[in-house]
Design a protein around this motif. Structure first.
Motif, PDB file in Angstrom:
ATOM      1  N   GLY A 114      -0.731  -6.858  66.137  1.00 34.84           N
ATOM      2  CA  GLY A 114       0.498  -5.890  65.645  1.00 34.84           C
ATOM      3  C   GLY A 114       0.773  -4.867  66.911  1.00 34.84           C
ATOM      4  O   GLY A 114       1.816  -4.530  67.170  1.00 34.84           O
ATOM      5  N   ILE A 115      -0.383  -4.445  67.423  1.00 40.88           N
ATOM      6  CA  ILE A 115      -0.302  -3.417  68.491  1.00 40.88           C
ATOM      7  C   ILE A 115       0.154  -3.949  69.729  1.00 40.88           C
ATOM      8  O   ILE A 115       1.217  -3.450  70.091  1.00 40.88           O
ATOM      9  N   LEU A 116      -0.107  -5.370  70.252  1.00 37.25           N
ATOM     10  CA  LEU A 116       0.672  -5.834  71.264  1.00 37.25           C
ATOM     11  C   LEU A 116       2.088  -6.004  70.998  1.00 37.25           C
ATOM     12  O   LEU A 116       2.687  -6.074  71.881  1.00 37.25           O
ATOM     13  N   GLU A 117       2.426  -6.591  70.011  1.00 40.80           N
ATOM     14  CA  GLU A 117       3.728  -7.049  69.380  1.00 40.80           C
ATOM     15  C   GLU A 117       4.423  -5.674  69.618  1.00 40.80           C
ATOM     16  O   GLU A 117       5.629  -5.881  70.268  1.00 40.80           O
ATOM     17  N   THR A 162       3.958   8.765  60.354  1.00 45.36           N
ATOM     18  CA  THR A 162       3.655   7.457  59.238  1.00 45.36           C
ATOM     19  C   THR A 162       4.633   7.779  58.023  1.00 45.36           C
ATOM     20  O   THR A 162       5.214   6.742  57.615  1.00 45.36           O
ATOM     21  N   ALA A 163       4.297   8.873  57.746  1.00 46.25           N
ATOM     22  CA  ALA A 163       5.279   9.080  56.154  1.00 46.25           C
ATOM     23  C   ALA A 163       6.843   9.091  56.420  1.00 46.25           C
ATOM     24  O   ALA A 163       7.166   8.513  55.527  1.00 46.25           O
ATOM     25  N   GLU A 164       6.967   9.415  57.412  1.00 47.37           N
ATOM     26  CA  GLU A 164       8.496   9.545  57.547  1.00 47.37           C
ATOM     27  C   GLU A 164       9.101   8.096  57.827  1.00 47.37           C
ATOM     28  O   GLU A 164      10.242   7.760  57.318  1.00 47.37           O
ATOM     29  N   LEU A 165       8.412   7.326  58.705  1.00 43.87           N
ATOM     30  CA  LEU A 165       8.915   5.751  58.837  1.00 43.87           C
ATOM     31  C   LEU A 165       8.547   4.997  57.590  1.00 43.87           C
ATOM     32  O   LEU A 165       9.543   4.249  57.376  1.00 43.87           O
ATOM     33  N   GLY A 166       7.563   5.356  56.945  1.00 43.02           N
ATOM     34  CA  GLY A 166       7.363   4.654  55.645  1.00 43.02           C
ATOM     35  C   GLY A 166       8.597   4.915  54.659  1.00 43.02           C
ATOM     36  O   GLY A 166       8.801   4.070  54.015  1.00 43.02           O
ATOM     37  N   ALA A 167       8.418   6.243  54.418  1.00 41.25           N
ATOM     38  CA  ALA A 167       9.791   6.648  53.380  1.00 41.25           C
ATOM     39  C   ALA A 167      10.937   5.948  53.790  1.00 41.25           C
ATOM     40  O   ALA A 167      11.911   5.426  52.950  1.00 41.25           O
ATOM     41  N   MET A 168      11.371   5.722  55.097  1.00 42.10           N
ATOM     42  CA  MET A 168      12.591   5.215  55.611  1.00 42.10           C
ATOM     43  C   MET A 168      12.449   3.723  55.410  1.00 42.10           C
ATOM     44  O   MET A 168      13.269   3.037  54.959  1.00 42.10           O
ATOM     45  N   VAL A 198      -0.385   8.106  73.511  1.00 46.18           N
ATOM     46  CA  VAL A 198       0.097   6.883  72.897  1.00 46.18           C
ATOM     47  C   VAL A 198      -0.625   6.187  71.933  1.00 46.18           C
ATOM     48  O   VAL A 198       0.088   5.482  71.016  1.00 46.18           O
ATOM     49  N   ILE A 199      -1.957   6.305  71.873  1.00 46.80           N
ATOM     50  CA  ILE A 199      -2.777   5.743  71.053  1.00 46.80           C
ATOM     51  C   ILE A 199      -2.536   6.222  69.432  1.00 46.80           C
ATOM     52  O   ILE A 199      -2.019   5.680  68.604  1.00 46.80           O
ATOM     53  N   ILE A 200      -2.241   7.410  69.511  1.00 49.83           N
ATOM     54  CA  ILE A 200      -1.833   7.964  67.836  1.00 49.83           C
ATOM     55  C   ILE A 200      -0.391   7.712  67.759  1.00 49.83           C
ATOM     56  O   ILE A 200      -0.039   7.364  66.552  1.00 49.83           O
ATOM     57  N   GLY A 201       0.407   7.608  68.732  1.00 49.17           N
ATOM     58  CA  GLY A 201       1.667   7.600  68.308  1.00 49.17           C
ATOM     59  C   GLY A 201       2.002   6.122  68.095  1.00 49.17           C
ATOM     60  O   GLY A 201       2.946   5.555  67.137  1.00 49.17           O
ATOM     61  N   VAL A 202       1.361   5.150  68.484  1.00 49.62           N
ATOM     62  CA  VAL A 202       1.738   3.623  68.338  1.00 49.62           C
ATOM     63  C   VAL A 202       1.295   3.375  67.037  1.00 49.62           C
ATOM     64  O   VAL A 202       1.660   2.684  66.148  1.00 49.62           O
ATOM     65  N   ILE A 203      -0.309   3.650  66.722  1.00 56.58           N
ATOM     66  CA  ILE A 203      -0.863   3.436  65.361  1.00 56.58           C
ATOM     67  C   ILE A 203       0.016   4.188  64.361  1.00 56.58           C
ATOM     68  O   ILE A 203       0.293   3.439  63.226  1.00 56.58           O
ATOM     69  N   ALA A 204       0.722   5.381  64.304  1.00 56.67           N
ATOM     70  CA  ALA A 204       1.421   6.112  63.381  1.00 56.67           C
ATOM     71  C   ALA A 204       2.706   5.171  63.228  1.00 56.67           C
ATOM     72  O   ALA A 204       3.052   4.693  62.017  1.00 56.67           O
ATOM     73  N   CYS A 205       3.319   4.764  64.330  1.00 58.54           N
ATOM     74  CA  CYS A 205       4.755   3.902  64.039  1.00 58.54           C
ATOM     75  C   CYS A 205       4.212   2.624  63.369  1.00 58.54           C
ATOM     76  O   CYS A 205       5.068   2.350  62.645  1.00 58.54           O
ATOM     77  N   ILE A 206       3.379   2.109  63.951  1.00 59.07           N
ATOM     78  CA  ILE A 206       2.885   0.472  63.478  1.00 59.07           C
ATOM     79  C   ILE A 206       2.740   0.677  61.854  1.00 59.07           C
ATOM     80  O   ILE A 206       3.221  -0.079  61.090  1.00 59.07           O
ATOM     81  N   GLU A 207       1.777   1.696  61.496  1.00 60.93           N
ATOM     82  CA  GLU A 207       1.603   1.645  59.989  1.00 60.93           C
ATOM     83  C   GLU A 207       2.481   2.156  59.212  1.00 60.93           C
ATOM     84  O   GLU A 207       2.940   1.637  58.034  1.00 60.93           O
ATOM     85  N   GLY A 208       3.437   3.046  59.827  1.00 60.32           N
ATOM     86  CA  GLY A 208       4.773   3.337  59.223  1.00 60.32           C
ATOM     87  C   GLY A 208       5.814   2.347  58.758  1.00 60.32           C
ATOM     88  O   GLY A 208       6.341   2.278  57.775  1.00 60.32           O
ATOM     89  N   ARG A 217       4.861  -0.787  58.465  1.00 54.95           N
ATOM     90  CA  ARG A 217       4.165  -1.767  57.627  1.00 54.95           C
ATOM     91  C   ARG A 217       4.320  -1.347  56.167  1.00 54.95           C
ATOM     92  O   ARG A 217       3.924  -2.346  55.295  1.00 54.95           O
ATOM     93  N   VAL A 218       4.638  -0.144  55.844  1.00 55.84           N
ATOM     94  CA  VAL A 218       4.790   0.201  54.565  1.00 55.84           C
ATOM     95  C   VAL A 218       5.739  -0.543  53.676  1.00 55.84           C
ATOM     96  O   VAL A 218       6.838  -0.997  54.321  1.00 55.84           O
ATOM     97  N   GLU A 219       5.294  -1.160  52.478  1.00 54.07           N
ATOM     98  CA  GLU A 219       6.161  -1.724  51.699  1.00 54.07           C
ATOM     99  C   GLU A 219       6.970  -0.821  50.683  1.00 54.07           C
ATOM    100  O   GLU A 219       7.073   0.121  50.970  1.00 54.07           O
ATOM    101  N   GLY A 220       7.401  -1.526  49.408  1.00 53.48           N
ATOM    102  CA  GLY A 220       8.379  -0.811  48.395  1.00 53.48           C
ATOM    103  C   GLY A 220       7.658  -0.061  47.551  1.00 53.48           C
ATOM    104  O   GLY A 220       8.276   0.192  46.595  1.00 53.48           O
ATOM    105  N   SER A 221       6.318   0.824  47.897  1.00 51.40           N
ATOM    106  CA  SER A 221       5.974   1.349  46.794  1.00 51.40           C
ATOM    107  C   SER A 221       5.353   2.712  47.393  1.00 51.40           C
ATOM    108  O   SER A 221       4.666   2.462  48.498  1.00 51.40           O
ATOM    109  N   SER A 222       4.914   3.683  46.391  1.00 54.29           N
ATOM    110  CA  SER A 222       4.235   5.006  46.908  1.00 54.29           C
ATOM    111  C   SER A 222       2.948   4.571  47.121  1.00 54.29           C
ATOM    112  O   SER A 222       2.371   5.275  48.182  1.00 54.29           O
ATOM    113  N   GLU A 223       1.971   3.571  46.471  1.00 57.31           N
ATOM    114  CA  GLU A 223       0.790   3.285  46.720  1.00 57.31           C
ATOM    115  C   GLU A 223       0.779   2.809  48.222  1.00 57.31           C
ATOM    116  O   GLU A 223      -0.282   3.021  48.961  1.00 57.31           O
ATOM    117  N   SER A 224       1.613   1.900  48.733  1.00 56.55           N
ATOM    118  CA  SER A 224       1.723   1.366  49.961  1.00 56.55           C
ATOM    119  C   SER A 224       1.716   2.488  51.001  1.00 56.55           C
ATOM    120  O   SER A 224       1.053   2.563  52.183  1.00 56.55           O
TER     121      SER A 224
END
Length: 375
Positions: A131-134, A231-237, A324-334, A336-343
């Motif tokens: 996922g990081i490479l992609e 992560t929370a911002e991108l996940g909410a979007m 870069v490490i912090i930003g990339v991981i934060a964006c990737i995890e954000g 990957r969020v699906e349609g629930s608050s648990e995710s």
């Protein structure tokens, strides 16, 4: 209207379902099914035919599956018959879900379970690496596109994220670094006091803060504060399908959402690292003055003798990599969020944990490289 009829053909029975098998007819259908009293002693098989059903939803499919399971529980083999592929697919989906839920857990050998957990962890690590490479590939493509079209740079977005991630983080980073610098100075002076070398606590704090501690404190606070917020911002979007909507209208979410945030991280973290260094040294100065009795002028003079420009350089040059490490991981995890608050909560937690872990690992690798180069 729903219609249920049972045709008894001796050892073989046929249950015919017609009409609307929907949730608003569920009570009527359930009552009709309960009124059916087939002779289970003579029956050897039952066909449930739903070709005559006009409309069916999940509730109707569940009622058909429940009826089939009731015959099966009585020892009567049952076949669900229907030619419509959509209705067949719906009934198969309900049937498979019930089968999966009712399947008892398999007994687990402890050794096999441990190996399975290790394998799952390795697969997850491989999935994260891929996922990081992609994501890096998408970022590089977006940067090349921006390089060809400089007008696509969004300075307003970068400035906004720079304020949120950098400027607003200064108070907490300053406070944390100030306290940690004072604690390290106090502990160092306490241990060196037995040898009469309290003044060398200044050397300890200065080199430790400039090379390692100032950056680590700033990076960890960034990961916990700004990384989780990203992560929370991108996940909410993602939950509100805003990112999918951007793709539909031809916009690149990486270019619009990720690049400004990464740029703000890369600009902000080196600057905040310098502030963290100064705050830690200020805390060490005040602690040394009050606890050990080293005058501020003597503290500063000792700093001048021990600190070299390379110490500050080593701490600051690592900051963009950490950002870069912090930003990339934060964006990737954000993303990957699906349609629930648990995710959302799960991926926000994963973002912070992974970012802090990778920051410490990369800092250790830098320490090994700098030691090998005698820097």
């Amino acid at each position: 209207m729903a219609f249920v009829k049972f045709v008894d053909e001796g050892q073989h029975g046929i249950l015919v379902a017609r009409g609307d098998w929907t949730v608003d007819r569920a009570e009527e259908i359930d009552y009709a099914l309960k009124k059916l009293k087939p002779d289970g002693r003579r029956l050897r098989s039952v066909d449930i035919r739903f070709d005559g059903v006009r409309r069916i939803d999940t509730t109707g499919a569940w009622l058909l599956v429940r009826t089939s399971e009731a015959f099966e529980a009585a020892g009567i083999p049952t076949i669900l018959e229907g030619n419509d592929p959509d209705r067949r697919a719906l009934i198969d989906t309900v049937l498979n879900r019930k089968t999966q839920k009712s399947r008892p857990p398999l007994p687990r050998n402890q050794l096999i379970g441990t190996l399975a957990d290790i394998g799952a962890g390795v697969r997850a690590a491989g999935r994260d690496a891929r996922g990081i490479l992609e994501f890096f590939g998408e970022v590089v493509i977006a940067l090349l596109h921006i390089a060809r079209h400089p007008s696509r740079i969004r300075p307003a977005a970068i400035a906004t994220h720079l304020e949120r991630t950098g400027l607003n983080a200064i108070p907490i980073v300053f406070l944390m670094s100030f306290l940690v610098g004072g604690i390290v100075a106090q502990q160092g002076a306490f241990q060196l006091k037995a040898y009469g070398g309290e003044v060398f606590a200044v050397n300890l704090v200065a080199i430790l803060v400039m090379r390692e501690l100032g950056l680590l404190l700033a990076a960890i606070m960034f990961a916990g504060r700004s990384g989780s917020a990203t992560t929370a911002e991108l996940g909410a979007m993602k939950m509100r399908e805003e990112i999918d909507a951007m793709r539909v209208i031809g916009l690149n979410p990486i270019e619009i959402l990720a690049i400004p945030r990464l740029a703000a991280f890369v600009i902000a973290l080196p600057l905040v690292t310098v502030i963290s260094d100064l705050a830690a040294l200020l805390g060490a100065l005040i602690t040394s003055w009050l606890y050990v009795g080293i005058e501020p002028s003597a503290f500063i003079e000792q700093l001048r003798t021990v600190l070299k420009p390379r110490h500050l350089f080593i701490g600051v040059v690592k900051a963009p990599f950490m950002a870069v490490i912090i930003g990339v991981i934060a964006c990737i995890e954000g993303l990957r969020v699906e349609g629930s608050s648990e995710s959302l909560g799960k991926h926000t937690t994963a973002s912070v944990v992974k970012a802090i872990f990778m920051v410490i690992v990369v800092d250790g690798l830098f320490a090994i490289v700098f030691a090998a180069l005698d820097i």
